[in-house]
Every structure is written in C-alpha cells, then in structure tokens.
Design an enzyme around this catalytic site. Structure first.
Site, PDB file in Angstrom:
ATOM      1  N   TYR A   1      -2.428  -1.285  10.125  1.00 43.25           N
ATOM      2  CA  TYR A   1      -2.458  -1.486   8.668  1.00 43.25           C
ATOM      3  C   TYR A   1      -1.102  -1.087   8.069  1.00 43.25           C
ATOM      4  CZ  TYR A   1      -4.111  -1.169   3.827  1.00 43.25           C
ATOM      5  OH  TYR A   1      -4.273  -1.336   2.471  1.00 43.25           O
TER       6      TYR A   1
ATOM      7  N   SER B   1       0.866  -1.177   0.000  1.00 38.18           N
ATOM      8  CA  SER B   1       0.000   0.000   0.000  1.00 38.18           C
ATOM      9  C   SER B   1       0.905   1.231   0.000  1.00 38.18           C
ATOM     10  CB  SER B   1      -0.853  -0.003   1.278  1.00 38.18           C
ATOM     11  OG  SER B   1      -1.439   1.257   1.505  1.00 38.18           O
TER      12      SER B   1
END
Ligand code: NAP
Length: 258
Positions: A161, A148
C-alpha cells in the site's frame, strides 16, 4: 481580481471520480457537485453507485454512474468515452479508487502485491492517460490523485500500500511537469486517517489502532469523508491554476507531528 465565488465555481465543468460511490470519493464528489460540476461516479458496485448518484443529483447537479474496473485498461478507456459522450467534455479527473492488503512483506504473495499496485497506482496512470486527450480538447484540466500519509511514512503492516501511494506522488509530479504546457494541473491529496469502509475494517483488525490514531492526530479526531470536500473543490477549480505537482496532506496535522 476574481471573487471567491468565481474562483471556486465549477458550473459547466465535468468530473470523473473513481471510487466515487462511497468513502473519500463520495466526499470529494459531494464537494464537486456542490460547486456545480457534473459528476460521473465510476466504480464497480452498481447499487452503491446508484445511491451515490441519487445523493449528488439532490445537490442540484447532473450525475451518472459509470461501471469501471480501474485496473483494466479497456474498462478505463470506456469510462472516459462514456463520460465524454454523456456530458460532451471532461475537465476533472479524481483518481481515488483504492484498496489495501494489510500483510507484512514476508507474508505477501506476488499476486496480492500486483493487485494493490494495479488498483492504486497503475489505475491512476491508465485513467490520466485516457483523460488527457479530452482535457486537451477542453483547453485544460485538473487531475487529483489520492495518495495517503503512507505516501510519506512507512508502515510495517502495509508495504505494498505504501509503495503504491508513494508511486502516486511521483506519478503526480511527472504528469504535472509533462502536461503543464496543456494547462492541465496535476496534484495529489494525502488523506490522514479517515473513517470509511476501508479503515473500519482496519480498526477492527488492528488492535489499538483507534487509540493510536487519536493520540497521534493533533486535531484529536478521525477525519470524515466530507473533510475532503474543500480540497477537491480547490484542486479542481481556477483557485489552483498555478499549483501543480504538489502533494497536500489533509490529515488533522498528523504529518506535522514529530
Ligand atoms: P473505500 O470506502 O473502501 O472506497 C474505495 C473505493 O474504491 C470504493 O468506492 C470502491 O468502489 C472503489 N474501488 C476499489 N477497487 C476498484 C476497482 N478495481 N475499480 C473501480 N473502483 C474501485 O475506501 P476509502 O477510505 O474511501 O478510500 C478511498 C481512497 O482514499 C483510496 O485510494 C485509499 O487508499 C485512500 N485513502 C484512504 C484513507 C482512509 O483513512 N480512509 C487514508 C489515506 C488514503 P467499488 O467497490 O464499487 O468498485
């Protein structure tokens, strides 16, 4: 000198895409299927997987649904076994399945931390480890890990995350170094803000996110799942045979912006 068509052709290759029944995973699966690969759509929601398989078959290739919980060791081993039994080999693994729990660190419970790490990071290790013997048997392979832009940047609302996605990049490098001798290339893709179920929830929950992303993204739009087709084909094909251990942003320029 191979032609473009040969470089990117995936006919005869077999791919597993975890979380391939929707969002970015389905976008990548579409790319692989379009280039001729047989695809195992590996996820938990059977109905979504059935629908994805129907769509991929309509592209003229073979596709099957495989039930898996990527955080579960035995389930992951069964996923690789079933795929190899169905298609006779395994060449490509896309570690895409992922979740987010959006909470600042001081509000995050330990079981929430573990759930995200298990689903996003431990899963990539489990799937790669299970796929390795099959890829060696096939004479090589391609592993594409989905990180990401939060593999690069910090976000106050998503510490676990970000930690999981940072870990994905480091795991990518270690596997790339270890398995280059087996002709297995391991790379990571770092998507920017892509319109999927995952971010649709965030867009609703986080005030101003929609506008902030548009203002911060040089391309001036959110990404769509098909924006990931091309990178999936590139990293799964002979076109990337001398590329390993990298982390490539696909983000409309987001990570290049100061
Ligand atoms: P999504 O639409 O919510 O897709 C997530 C996928 O993961 C689903 O197919 C889901 O299928 C699967 N999944 C979740 N937990 C699983 C588990 N335990 N076992 C097996 N499959 C599981 O989200 P997305 O945006 O496409 O995200 C895909 C990947 O891209 C994730 O790794 C995410 O972190 C990453 N990413 C997304 C963005 C973005 O802007 N959207 C940006 C950067 C990175 P089932 O529920 O059927 O199991």
């Amino acid at each position: 000198m191979p032609s473009g068509a040969t470089l990117f052709a995936l006919r005869g290759k077999v791919a597993i895409v975890t979380g391939g029944n929707g969002g970015i995973g389905l976008g990548m699966a579409r790319g692989l299927a379009g280039a001729g690969a047989c695809v195992a759509v590996a996820a938990r929601n059977k109905e979504k997987s059935r629908t994805a398989v129907r769509e991929l078959r309509s592209l003229g290739t073979e596709a099957v649904a495989v039930d898996v919980d990527v955080a579960d060791e035995r389930s992951v081993e069964a996923m690789v076994r079933e795929t190899a039994a169905e298609f006779g080999r395994l060449d490509i693994l896309v570690n895409n399945a992922g979740i987010n729990i959006r909470k600042p660190a001081d509000e995050l419970a330990l079981d929430e931390w573990r759930k995200v790490i298990d689903t996003n990071l431990t899963s990539a290790f489990l799937c790669a480890r299970a796929a390795y013997p099959e890829m060696k048997r096939a004479g090589g392979g391609k592993i594409v890990n989905v990180g990401s832009i939060l593999s690069i940047f910090g976000a106050s609302f998503a510490p676990v995350y970000g930690a999981s996605k940072g870990g994905v990049v480091q795991l990518t490098k270690s596997l790339a170094v270890a398995w280059a001798k087996d002709n297995i290339q391991v790379n990571a893709v770092l998507p920017g803000w892509i319109d999927t179920d995952l971010t649709r929830r965030a867009r609703k929950d986080v005030a101003g996110l929609e506008e902030r992303v548009l203002a911060r993204t040089p391309a001036g739009r959110w990404g769509c799942s098909d924006d990931l087709c091309g990178i999936a084909v590139f990293l799964a094909s002979a076109a990337s045979d001398f590329l390993t251990g990298t982390a490539i942003p696909v983000d409309g320029g987001y990570s290049a912006m100061s």
